[in-house]
Design an enzyme around this catalytic site. Structure first.
Site, short mmCIF file in Angstrom:
data_model
loop_
_atom_site.label_atom_id
_atom_site.label_comp_id
_atom_site.label_asym_id
_atom_site.label_seq_id
_atom_site.Cartn_x
_atom_site.Cartn_y
_atom_site.Cartn_z
CG ASP A 72 -11.33 -1.71 -0.63
OD1 ASP A 72 -10.38 -2.49 -0.45
OD2 ASP A 72 -11.27 -0.77 -1.44
CG ASP A 95 -1.93 -1.06 1.27
OD1 ASP A 95 -2.02 -1.82 0.30
OD2 ASP A 95 -2.67 -1.15 2.27
O1 1PR Z 1 -10.60 3.13 -5.05
O2 1PR Z 1 -9.73 2.50 -7.27
O3 1PR Z 1 -8.74 4.42 -6.05
O4 1PR Z 1 -8.38 2.11 -5.29
C1 1PR Z 1 -7.83 2.34 -4.04
C2 1PR Z 1 -7.15 1.07 -3.61
O5 1PR Z 1 -6.44 1.35 -2.41
C3 1PR Z 1 -8.10 -0.05 -3.34
O6 1PR Z 1 -7.59 -1.23 -3.91
C4 1PR Z 1 -8.14 -0.17 -1.81
O7 1PR Z 1 -8.20 -1.52 -1.42
C5 1PR Z 1 -6.80 0.42 -1.42
N1 1PR Z 1 -6.86 1.17 -0.16
C6 1PR Z 1 -7.43 2.37 0.02
N2 1PR Z 1 -7.25 2.76 1.30
C7 1PR Z 1 -6.57 1.80 1.91
C8 1PR Z 1 -6.14 1.82 3.30
O8 1PR Z 1 -5.59 0.84 3.83
N3 1PR Z 1 -6.38 2.91 4.00
N4 1PR Z 1 -5.63 -0.31 1.24
C9 1PR Z 1 -6.32 0.79 1.01
C10 1PR Z 1 -6.12 -1.49 1.15
C11 1PR Z 1 -5.78 -3.55 1.87
C12 1PR Z 1 -5.01 -4.65 1.36
C13 1PR Z 1 -3.97 -5.05 2.35
C14 1PR Z 1 -4.49 -6.36 2.82
C15 1PR Z 1 -3.50 -7.21 3.51
N5 1PR Z 1 -5.17 -2.34 1.62
O9 1PR Z 1 -4.60 -4.63 0.09
O10 1PR Z 1 -2.77 -5.07 1.71
O11 1PR Z 1 -5.61 -6.13 3.66
O12 1PR Z 1 -3.08 -6.62 4.69
P1 1PR Z 1 -2.57 -7.50 5.88
O13 1PR Z 1 -1.88 -8.69 5.29
O14 1PR Z 1 -1.59 -6.63 6.60
O15 1PR Z 1 -3.76 -7.86 6.71
P2 1PR Z 1 -9.42 3.11 -5.95
#
Ligand code: 1PR
Length: 529
Positions: free
Chosen positions: A385, A230
């Site tokens: 999400d 991320d």
């Molecule tokens: O909406 O098309 O602009 O995409 C935004 C992207 O950014 C989406 O794929 C969304 O999942 C991601 N995103 C947005 N905000 C966050 C955040 O964390 N604040 N991250 C975020 C999402 C979740 C996972 C993470 C897993 C594994 N991250 O990809 O890597 O949950 O984590 P873990 O192994 O530590 O539990 P758009």
């Protein structure tokens, strides 16, 4: 000097990077005649059969390719390039192929396996070819929904076959001409070695396969282990890898900084990650084409990472402050040309599904439709999400519910999974099953299934959610969120049909190396690379 046929579709940067890495110079085909005169030609292929053929014909390349192959000059085709050697494809009815090899390209039939085939599979050598001289039984990276079928008419061309529900042609060769359905430039060391043999050899030597070399045991696709980064700017403007707990990436007010994106991606590649995913997590509010650092991260990463790269965040249409309009396809194209193999769409997919559910029809204008038509379904991932919404009984909601493994805060036995946008900040009135089924119908090729409740908790994947989504679609599903140990990966593969599993926190914090995940999963009898 190696000549590359770049006809403007898909990610040819990876091929170029692989050639550079192997110490060769590359030049692009400038005119149709270059195709015939080039010493060694690489013909990469990504995307839709009809789009590729249309460009080859439009630019006068198609007839020159036929001429070159007829002259038996050293040529290496990749993926769709292999398919264009055939007479036509079910993907684009009525569009003739180059017609060099007898047969039609067909879609994988419906079977228990996901389509597209995305991942690492083995090969069975049908004849000896010097490019496979150093082959040691490794797997290669495939990504395709359509395949060539072995037949009496094309048997002289078959170099290798692979099993995926049924046996298909995974590479062809005749004399100095070779083409692979898999991507050597995305197949780590094994793929680079193959390319190196082609680039170095003065001549490709073919012979009948000897008894000792003949491999007949069925090949099996591996479950993929994916490292996810991320990425966002911190408060001082540096692009950092961060990681949230249930999507909250701040600790004592500061954005958590877990490292530099390019360095971490390289480390995961070297440690054996089967794929690397970047999520530009503030992409929903910033316009990625103005966020040059992210494009630069991709360019730098793809110089040293020879497994598939996915990029998500901000893939949608946009009008900038000067009134210039960019379609989602424009944004995706920039990402592909910077080194991405797949793009992932989050918020925009939710809006597209809402529109579809309201109108009951496809508009043809959504990012999913536009990008998958040009680059193929396999290049379009949907990042979901979802967040749990607990209910006492399924009758309380019109959404798809499941019985939860652990009851809700007030003892609720059921829950549904509400889709969110803007990085989990806003819940919408659609559930995960509605989202994935409509996205599949619109042309998405893979689901990256997060779970906000599980994200960063180290408590294991949300098995019920994963199986529910897997049952709703035929495209591959990547399980994400919650991995806290190597055993959690083994568990998700044993208890659900997930095609891949992704983690972030445990890899970034160095708690579990990827190699340990692989060995624990393999010890449970699950196929890995
Ligand atoms: O909406 O098309 O602009 O995409 C935004 C992207 O950014 C989406 O794929 C969304 O999942 C991601 N995103 C947005 N905000 C966050 C955040 O964390 N604040 N991250 C975020 C999402 C979740 C996972 C993470 C897993 C594994 N991250 O990809 O890597 O949950 O984590 P873990 O192994 O530590 O539990 P758009």
């Amino acid at each position: 000097m190696i000549t590359l046929l770049d006809y403007g579709a898909g990610n040819v940067r990876s091929v170029r990077n692989a050639i550079h890495k192997l110490g060769f110079e590359v030049r692009n085909v400038q005119s149709p005649d270059d195709i015939v005169t080039a010493d060694k030609l690489i013909f990469p292929g990504v995307g839709n059969f009809g789009v590729v053929m249309e460009r080859l014909v439009r630019d006068g390349y198609a007839e020159k390719l036929v001429e070159r192959i007829g002259l038996n000059k050293p040529t290496f085709g990749i993926c769709v390039a292999l398919q264009t050697f055939f007479e036509g494809s079910e993907e684009s009815p009525g569009v003739p192929g180059l017609g060099i090899i007898p047969g039609q390209i067909e879609r994988f039939p419906d079977h228990a396996l996901s389509v597209p085939q995305i991942g690492w599979n083995g090969i069975k050598l049908r004849k000896n070819n010097s490019i496979f001289e150093q082959y040691r039984g490794e797997k290669f990276y495939f990504v395709h929904s359509f395949k060539a079928t072995p037949s009496e008419e094309n048997k002289d061309w078959i170099l290798t076959t692979t099993d995926y529900g049924e046996e298909f042609i995974s590479s062809v060769s005749r004399g100095q001409v070779i083409a692979t359905q898999f991507h050597p430039e995305k197949s780590g060391d094994a793929g680079l070695r193959l390319l190196q043999r082609f680039l170095e050899n003065r001549e490709v030597v073919e012979s009948v396969v000897t008894e000792g070399n003949l491999r007949t045991e069925p090949t099996r696709i591996a479950k993929r282990i994916i490292a996810c980064l991320d990425v966002r700017s911190n408060d001082t403007g540096d692009l950092v890898v961060t990681k949230g707990d249930q999507y909250d990436v701040r600790e004592e007010g500061e954005v958590r900084n877990l490292g530099k994106p390019v360095e971490l991606a390289r480390r995961y590649y070297e440690e054996g990650a089967d794929e690397v995913t970047f999520l530009n997590i503030t992409g929903f509010r910033d316009f990625p084409l103005q966020d040059q650092p992210m494009l630069e991260v991709l360019k730098q990463t793809s110089k040293n990472v020879f497994v598939p790269l996915t990029i998500g965040g901000g893939i949608r249409e946009f009008t900038d402050s000067e009134g210039n309009f960019y379609s989602a396809l424009d944004v995706a194209s920039r990402y592909f040309r910077s080194g991405a193999d797949k793009i992932s769409i989050g918020s925009d997919a939710v809006y597209a599904v809402e529109e579809y559910l309201a109108t009951g029809k496809k508009s043809g204008k959504t990012a999913i439709e536009q990008i998958s038509i040009v680059y193929g379904a396999q290049a379009v991932v949907i990042s979901v999400d979802p967040r749990r919404v607990y209910v006492n009984s399924p009758d309380e909601t019109s959404h798809n519910t499941i019985e939860c493994a652990t009851p809700g805060p007030n003892g609720e036995k059921y829950c549904w999974y509400q889709c969110t946008v803007s990085g989990g900040r806003e819940g919408r009135d659609i559930d995960a099953v509605q989202l994935v089924t409509v996205c599949e119908a619109l042309g998405a090729g893979e689901i990256l299934l997060n779970c906000i409740d599980k994200d960063g908790t180290n408590s294991g994947f949300d098995l019920e959610l994963i199986q529910m989504v897997k049952d709703a679609v035929t495209i591959p599903v990547i399980a994400s969120s919650g991995a806290g140990s190597a055993e959690h990966f083994a568990e998700v593969f044993k208890k659900t049909n997930a095609d891949a599993a992704l983690a972030a926190g445990i890899f970034h914090r160095g708690e579990v190396p990827i190699s340990e995940v692989k060995s624990v999963v393999a010890a449970d009898g699950i196929e890995t690379r």
